[in-house]
Design a protein around this motif. Structure first.
Motif, mmCIF file in Angstrom:
data_model
loop_
_atom_site.group_PDB
_atom_site.id
_atom_site.type_symbol
_atom_site.label_atom_id
_atom_site.label_comp_id
_atom_site.label_asym_id
_atom_site.label_seq_id
_atom_site.Cartn_x
_atom_site.Cartn_y
_atom_site.Cartn_z
ATOM 1 N N LYS A 1 -4.640 3.766 -8.329
ATOM 2 C CA LYS A 1 -5.851 3.522 -7.536
ATOM 3 C C LYS A 1 -6.350 2.094 -7.741
ATOM 4 O O LYS A 1 -6.709 1.403 -6.782
ATOM 5 C CB LYS A 1 -6.947 4.513 -7.937
ATOM 6 C CG LYS A 1 -8.221 4.354 -7.159
ATOM 7 C CD LYS A 1 -9.254 5.376 -7.566
ATOM 8 C CE LYS A 1 -10.557 5.140 -6.835
ATOM 9 N NZ LYS A 1 -11.602 6.043 -7.295
ATOM 10 N N MET B 1 0.835 -1.204 0.000
ATOM 11 C CA MET B 1 0.000 0.000 0.000
ATOM 12 C C MET B 1 0.870 1.254 0.000
ATOM 13 O O MET B 1 0.581 2.218 -0.705
ATOM 14 C CB MET B 1 -0.950 0.001 1.202
ATOM 15 C CG MET B 1 -2.077 -0.999 1.083
ATOM 16 S SD MET B 1 -3.140 -0.744 -0.347
ATOM 17 C CE MET B 1 -3.976 0.753 0.158
ATOM 18 N N THR C 1 -4.073 -0.288 -5.822
ATOM 19 C CA THR C 1 -4.332 -0.324 -4.384
ATOM 20 C C THR C 1 -5.633 -1.065 -4.077
ATOM 21 O O THR C 1 -5.725 -1.749 -3.062
ATOM 22 C CB THR C 1 -4.351 1.079 -3.747
ATOM 23 O OG1 THR C 1 -5.318 1.892 -4.402
ATOM 24 C CG2 THR C 1 -2.985 1.744 -3.832
ATOM 25 N N GLN D 1 -5.895 -4.271 -1.623
ATOM 26 C CA GLN D 1 -6.865 -4.354 -0.530
ATOM 27 C C GLN D 1 -7.728 -5.611 -0.648
ATOM 28 O O GLN D 1 -7.971 -6.306 0.342
ATOM 29 C CB GLN D 1 -7.751 -3.113 -0.506
ATOM 30 C CG GLN D 1 -7.022 -1.878 -0.038
ATOM 31 C CD GLN D 1 -7.863 -0.619 -0.180
ATOM 32 O OE1 GLN D 1 -8.779 -0.547 -0.985
ATOM 33 N NE2 GLN D 1 -7.520 0.391 0.605
ATOM 34 N N HIS E 1 2.393 1.710 -3.567
ATOM 35 C CA HIS E 1 1.509 1.971 -4.706
ATOM 36 C C HIS E 1 0.391 2.971 -4.439
ATOM 37 O O HIS E 1 -0.445 3.180 -5.321
ATOM 38 C CB HIS E 1 0.897 0.651 -5.180
ATOM 39 C CG HIS E 1 1.908 -0.315 -5.680
ATOM 40 N ND1 HIS E 1 2.565 -0.161 -6.870
ATOM 41 C CD2 HIS E 1 2.407 -1.450 -5.126
ATOM 42 C CE1 HIS E 1 3.415 -1.158 -7.043
ATOM 43 N NE2 HIS E 1 3.345 -1.957 -5.992
ATOM 44 N N HIS E 2 0.344 3.576 -3.260
ATOM 45 C CA HIS E 2 -0.774 4.477 -2.950
ATOM 46 C C HIS E 2 -0.765 5.670 -3.902
ATOM 47 O O HIS E 2 0.251 6.350 -4.054
ATOM 48 C CB HIS E 2 -0.700 4.955 -1.502
ATOM 49 C CG HIS E 2 -2.000 5.504 -1.041
ATOM 50 N ND1 HIS E 2 -2.421 6.763 -1.366
ATOM 51 C CD2 HIS E 2 -2.997 4.940 -0.320
ATOM 52 C CE1 HIS E 2 -3.618 6.970 -0.845
ATOM 53 N NE2 HIS E 2 -3.990 5.871 -0.209
#
Length: 104
Positions: A84, A62, A87, A91, A65-66
């Motif tokens: 996006k 995270m 991420t 998740q 790559h956020h």
């Protein structure tokens, strides 16, 4: 090539590879339920990894790559969508692993 440029290219290639071939089984642009092995691959860990290491891997991915972090470091806004999506996959992978292991 800077680290940010490399991360950008890596995210693009991974996104294209992940979404190649269409919108998935449900037709909505998202794949249907994926095998747990793909979830481990998304977090770049082995299936035998401890629960604590799974959480560390999730946080590391995270952070790497956020989209907000990448945009702040100079990634063009046009590529923020790719970040996006990445991420979101991270998740989803983490949630699938947590559910399969009964993690809290």
């Amino acid at each position: 090539m800077s680290g940010l440029e490399f991360a950008h290219i890596e995210a693009t290639v991974r996104a294209r590879r992940q979404w190649a071939g269409g919108g998935g089984a449900n037709g909505g642009g998202r794949p249907a339920e994926k095998p747990l092995s793909q979830s481990y691959a998304e977090l770049e860990i082995a299936a035998g990894t401890s629960d604590q290491e799974v959480t560390k891997a999730y946080r590391r991915q995270m952070s790497r790559h956020h989209p907000d972090k990448l945009v702040a470091n100079g990634l063009p806004e046009s590529m923020a969508q790719v970040a996006k999506e990445k991420t979101q996959r991270i998740q989803e992978a983490y949630e699938a692993i947590r559910a399969a292991r009964g993690m809290r």
